[in-house]
Design an enzyme around this catalytic site. Structure first.
Site, short mmCIF file in Angstrom:
data_model
loop_
_atom_site.label_atom_id
_atom_site.label_comp_id
_atom_site.label_asym_id
_atom_site.label_seq_id
_atom_site.Cartn_x
_atom_site.Cartn_y
_atom_site.Cartn_z
N HIS A 3 0.86 -1.20 0.00
CA HIS A 3 0.00 0.00 0.00
C HIS A 3 0.89 1.25 0.00
O HIS A 3 1.84 1.32 0.78
CB HIS A 3 -0.93 -0.01 1.22
CG HIS A 3 -1.89 1.13 1.20
ND1 HIS A 3 -3.03 1.13 0.41
CD2 HIS A 3 -1.85 2.34 1.81
CE1 HIS A 3 -3.65 2.29 0.57
NE2 HIS A 3 -2.95 3.03 1.41
N GLU B 287 -9.51 -9.62 7.06
CA GLU B 287 -10.85 -9.26 6.58
C GLU B 287 -11.05 -7.75 6.49
O GLU B 287 -11.88 -7.28 5.73
CB GLU B 287 -11.95 -9.87 7.48
CG GLU B 287 -12.19 -11.35 7.23
CD GLU B 287 -11.30 -12.26 8.05
OE1 GLU B 287 -10.25 -11.79 8.58
OE2 GLU B 287 -11.63 -13.46 8.17
N ASP C 30 -6.95 -2.90 4.51
CA ASP C 30 -5.63 -2.37 4.90
C ASP C 30 -5.39 -2.46 6.41
O ASP C 30 -4.75 -1.60 7.00
CB ASP C 30 -5.47 -0.91 4.43
CG ASP C 30 -5.54 -0.76 2.93
OD1 ASP C 30 -5.11 -1.69 2.22
OD2 ASP C 30 -6.01 0.29 2.45
N GLU D 129 8.35 1.26 -2.13
CA GLU D 129 7.63 0.04 -2.55
C GLU D 129 8.56 -1.02 -3.14
O GLU D 129 8.51 -2.19 -2.75
CB GLU D 129 6.55 0.38 -3.57
CG GLU D 129 5.46 1.27 -3.00
CD GLU D 129 4.32 1.49 -3.98
OE1 GLU D 129 3.90 0.54 -4.65
OE2 GLU D 129 3.84 2.64 -4.07
C1 GAR Z 1 1.31 0.87 -6.34
O1 GAR Z 1 1.64 2.18 -5.96
C2 GAR Z 1 0.66 0.13 -5.17
O2 GAR Z 1 1.22 0.47 -3.94
C3 GAR Z 1 -0.76 0.62 -5.28
O3 GAR Z 1 -1.03 0.61 -6.66
C4 GAR Z 1 0.17 0.89 -7.37
C5 GAR Z 1 0.37 -0.17 -8.44
O4 GAR Z 1 1.51 0.09 -9.22
N1 GAR Z 1 -1.65 -0.21 -4.52
C6 GAR Z 1 -2.70 0.25 -3.84
O5 GAR Z 1 -3.05 1.41 -3.87
C7 GAR Z 1 -3.47 -0.79 -3.04
N2 GAR Z 1 -4.42 -0.18 -2.17
P1 GAR Z 1 2.22 -1.03 -10.09
O6 GAR Z 1 1.12 -1.70 -10.91
O7 GAR Z 1 3.16 -0.28 -10.97
O8 GAR Z 1 2.91 -1.98 -9.16
#
Ligand code: GAR
Length: 208
Positions: A110, A148, A151, A181
């Site tokens: 996240h 469940e 986040d 990330e």
């Molecule tokens: C990433 O920033 C991930 O953290 C976010 O979507 C993006 C996907 O990028 N996820 C969320 O927001 C989940 N709640 P990617 O397809 O380039 O990995």
């Protein structure tokens, strides 16, 4: 060898970070056994194909209702039979039944420091829009087990990232991906694959 299934929705840069991490030996004892995308024609699918990973598209739009999609999704996961499911930018609410069955075997990345900017409506670029709207000076990313709640599962790793003057949501998103990330997700998978962490009382602890 930890068999992982990676679920994606779009660009797949986190999927790429995992593929590269395995190749570089930064993630050990791990094999990606499948990719599921809920969208057709996304870059994630190209990345999987290039890496020789079998990929499947399961779009809710192809099913009469959400229950049927959920059933198909769970059946596909069972067919792939992974040890760990990685939600790497998978922007679909996953079936509760699946969460129960794969307790502490699903991880999610996240793009904020949970419990800030998370929960219903906080995904992708929206998270960074909200962080900039609020004017926080530090944001970051979190890897957590999925339970469940939205986040709310046990936190495996977090990494802070500075917000800079003049940031747009896109610029901030890119910095959070690069600095946080793509670092903490591969590391968390490596930790799980090598048995370094466990969940005790809904918290992740490092084994001695
Ligand atoms: C990433 O920033 C991930 O953290 C976010 O979507 C993006 C996907 O990028 N996820 C969320 O927001 C989940 N709640 P990617 O397809 O380039 O990995």
């Amino acid at each position: 060898m930890l068999k992982i299934l990676v679920c994606v929705s779009g660009g797949g840069t986190n999927l790429q970070a995992i593929i590269d991490g395995i190749k570089a030996g930064n993630i050990t004892n791990t094999e990606i056994v499948g990719v599921i995308s809920n969208n057709y024609g996304v870059k994630s699918l190209e990345r999987a194909e290039k890496a020789g990973i079998p990929a499947t598209v399961l779009s809710p739009k192809d099913f009469a209702d959400r229950a049927q999609f959920n059933e198909a999704f769970l059946a596909k996961v069972k067919e792939i039979n992974p040890d760990l499911v990685v939600l790497a930018g998978f922007l679909v609410r996953i079936p509760e039944e699946f969460v129960k069955e794969y307790s502490n075997r699903i991880v999610n990345i996240h793009p904020s420091l949970i419990p800030s900017f998370c929960g219903v409506g906080y995904y992708g670029l929206k998270v960074h829009e909200k962080a900039l709207e609020r004017g926080v000076k530090i944001t970051g990313a979190t890897v957590h087990f999925v339970n469940e709640g939205m986040d709310e599962g046990p936190i495996i790793a977090q990494k802070p990232v500075a917000v800079e003057d003049g940031d747009t949501p896109e610029v901030l998103q890119k910095r959070v991906m690069e600095q946080a990330e793509w670092v903490i997700l591969p590391k968390a998978i490596d930790d799980i694959a090598n048995g370094r962490i466990e969940v005790v009382n809904n918290k992740v602890i490092r084994k001695a």
